[in-house]
Scaffold this motif. Structure first.
Motif, PDB file in Angstrom:
ATOM      1  N   UNK A 154       0.763  -1.168   0.129  1.00  0.00           N
ATOM      2  CA  UNK A 154      -0.005  -0.112  -0.062  1.00  0.00           C
ATOM      3  C   UNK A 154       0.921   1.409  -0.012  1.00  0.00           C
ATOM      4  N   UNK A 155       1.895   1.223  -0.601  1.00  0.00           N
ATOM      5  CA  UNK A 155       2.868   2.212  -0.767  1.00  0.00           C
ATOM      6  C   UNK A 155       3.971   2.276   0.158  1.00  0.00           C
ATOM      7  N   UNK A 156       4.229   1.080   0.984  1.00  0.00           N
ATOM      8  CA  UNK A 156       5.377   0.994   1.955  1.00  0.00           C
ATOM      9  C   UNK A 156       6.584   0.563   1.263  1.00  0.00           C
ATOM     10  N   UNK A 157       6.464   0.326   0.138  1.00  0.00           N
ATOM     11  CA  UNK A 157       7.719  -0.346  -0.602  1.00  0.00           C
ATOM     12  C   UNK A 157       8.028   0.213  -2.039  1.00  0.00           C
ATOM     13  N   UNK A 158       8.053   1.549  -1.937  1.00  0.00           N
ATOM     14  CA  UNK A 158       8.496   2.366  -3.121  1.00  0.00           C
ATOM     15  C   UNK A 158       9.798   2.052  -3.685  1.00  0.00           C
ATOM     16  N   UNK A 159      10.841   1.436  -2.964  1.00  0.00           N
ATOM     17  CA  UNK A 159      11.829   1.011  -3.449  1.00  0.00           C
ATOM     18  C   UNK A 159      12.359  -0.649  -3.710  1.00  0.00           C
ATOM     19  N   UNK A 160      10.898  -1.288  -3.439  1.00  0.00           N
ATOM     20  CA  UNK A 160      10.944  -2.864  -3.877  1.00  0.00           C
ATOM     21  C   UNK A 160      11.283  -3.544  -2.450  1.00  0.00           C
ATOM     22  N   UNK A 161      10.818  -4.917  -2.809  1.00  0.00           N
ATOM     23  CA  UNK A 161      11.383  -5.819  -1.685  1.00  0.00           C
ATOM     24  C   UNK A 161      12.687  -6.110  -1.711  1.00  0.00           C
ATOM     25  N   UNK A 162      13.366  -6.075  -0.568  1.00  0.00           N
ATOM     26  CA  UNK A 162      14.432  -6.447  -0.178  1.00  0.00           C
ATOM     27  C   UNK A 162      15.491  -5.766  -1.235  1.00  0.00           C
ATOM     28  N   UNK A 163      15.394  -4.631  -1.414  1.00  0.00           N
ATOM     29  CA  UNK A 163      16.331  -3.737  -2.302  1.00  0.00           C
ATOM     30  C   UNK A 163      17.837  -4.153  -1.830  1.00  0.00           C
TER      31      UNK A 163
END
Length: 421
Positions: free
Chosen positions: A45-54
């Motif tokens: 819901x917009x908490x991962x703007x930089x993706x999962x496990x960047x």
């Protein structure tokens, strides 16, 4: 699934739409315990703007943990907090001509909203707040009072008051700001002078409704003329989601307070802050506190995210390019299927397509899931299909997701329209 059905409260919601067990995630992909892979067009819901496990954010966190860096420190000084504050000032606030102090609240968005409302009332000595139709600000009592959604409000079990609701731009063709200004100037209007107005410049859960620059500038002038604070809730729309770090940047306004959470932590770690004009910082020590306002792991990844993505304009250019590609697909489908779709909604990569019936939006989202993509709906009746992939998504991954969406549309059209004809 037995353990979830037996032990977890019925209040859960996303798992009802996506009934699988996720075990791994990378970039914009989620993987289940059965090895199935899903493109993530929800992104927490917009908490991962930089993706999962960047990978770069992860490495900075691993390095910090390896050196036994502070995990929890209440509000004590730490090197991790200093790193975040330095990055925020250097790469975000100073280049935008913004002068804010930073209050670390409890780690969720609603905590930040509660703190901002409490401070506004303390500063102005007034209890009333103005919020807007279709706004969503959280589910704790004060934030919920400012939230418009009836489904969430009914969960309170108590009276939600001290908030006056004003029509947002475009709501039922009513000029809400003219109404607001008129009522402020009329001694018989029955409106208590508010301490603050609270708004999202792009309403997330409310259906991706966008406030124009002109509307925001009008609101800013009204607030200044009547000694009312402006609080922008940038919890979902901030950190680049609308195309710029802060959603209000294109309007040129400088809110008195800004609330941030969700992607401010960079890695999906819980973190929330209130940015406030220095003259508003009248708190006494410990007057508003909380045990978990010192998530040092989030400070580490937040600082790294700012350094990586916001020290120049390249990330904004990438967001604009992705937004253009999504918009092209949305516009094509609006023209191709006028019986199904009404219009495009939102801005930047906080964008969606409004269906003429919430049944269609639900069917599209369900069909996308069946074909390997997670996407949700928004709006008063869940009538908007909401494209919320990580901002770091690659061009090929974006095209893959948009293809899944368009295939889902054709399946829904075949089911709901061709049979009828």
């Amino acid at each position: 699934m037995d353990i979830f059905n037996k032990q977890e409260s019925k209040v859960r919601s996303y798992s009802n739409s996506f009934p699988v067990i996720f075990t791994k995630a990378k970039g914009c992909w989620l993987e289940t315990d059965k090895g199935e892979r899903y493109l993530d067009f929800l992104a927490g819901a917009g908490s991962l703007n930089y993706g999962h496990n960047n990978p770069e954010l992860k490495q900075s966190l691993l390095d910090y943990i390896e050196m036994d860096g502070i995990t929890h420190g209440l509000d004590m000084h730490s090197s991790a907090k200093a790193g975040f504050l330095t990055a925020l000032q250097r790469d975000i606030l100073h280049p935008r001509g913004l002068d804010y102090k930073v209050q670390f609240t409890g780690p969720t968005g609603t905590n930040a909203v509660e703190a901002a409302l409490k401070l506004a009332r303390k500063v102005k000595g007034r209890s009333s707040i103005v919020a807007f139709t279709n706004g969503f600000h959280g589910c704790t009592a004060g934030a919920l009072a400012a939230t418009g959604n009836q489904h969430h409000r009914q969960g309170a079990g108590m009276s939600l008051n001290q908030v006056t609701r004003i029509p947002f731009e475009g709501y039922a063709d009513i000029d809400g700001l003219k109404l607001f200004e008129t009522m402020l100037s009329d001694n018989s209007a029955g409106m208590d002078k508010p301490a603050a107005v609270l708004l999202e410049t792009v309403q997330g859960e409310g259906g991706l409704n966008v406030a124009s620059n002109e509307w925001l500038q009008r609101l800013d002038k009204i607030c200044k003329a009547h000694d009312i604070l402006m609080i922008v809730d940038d919890i979902q729309a901030g950190c680049g989601r609308t195309g710029t770090f802060f959603s209000f940047e294109p309007s040129g306004i400088k809110p008195d307070m800004v609330t941030l959470s969700k992607s401010i932590g960079g890695y999906g770690l819980p973190m929330a802050v209130v940015l406030l004009a220095p003259e508003l910082d009248i708190w006494k020590a410990g007057e508003h506190n909380g045990t978990f306002r010192g998530n040092n792991h989030a400070f580490v990844t937040a600082a790294k995210a700012i350094e990586l993505y916001w020290s120049d304009n390249q990330f904004e250019a990438h967001i604009a390019s992705c937004s253009s590609k999504i918009s092209e697909v949305i516009q094509r489908n609006v023209k191709r299927h006028p019986d199904l779709f009404a219009q495009q909604k939102g801005r930047g990569m906080m964008i969606g397509i409004e269906c003429n019936d919430s049944e269609y939006a639900s069917a599209i989202a369900k069909t996308c899931f069946e074909n390997g993509m997670i996407i949700e709906t928004a709006g008063p009746n869940d009538e908007v299909v909401k494209f919320f992939c990580p901002l770091t998504i690659t061009e090929s991954e974006l095209e893959q997701g948009l293809s899944i969406f368009e295939n889902a549309v054709e399946l829904v059209v075949a089911k709901h329209f061709k049979k009828a004809s």
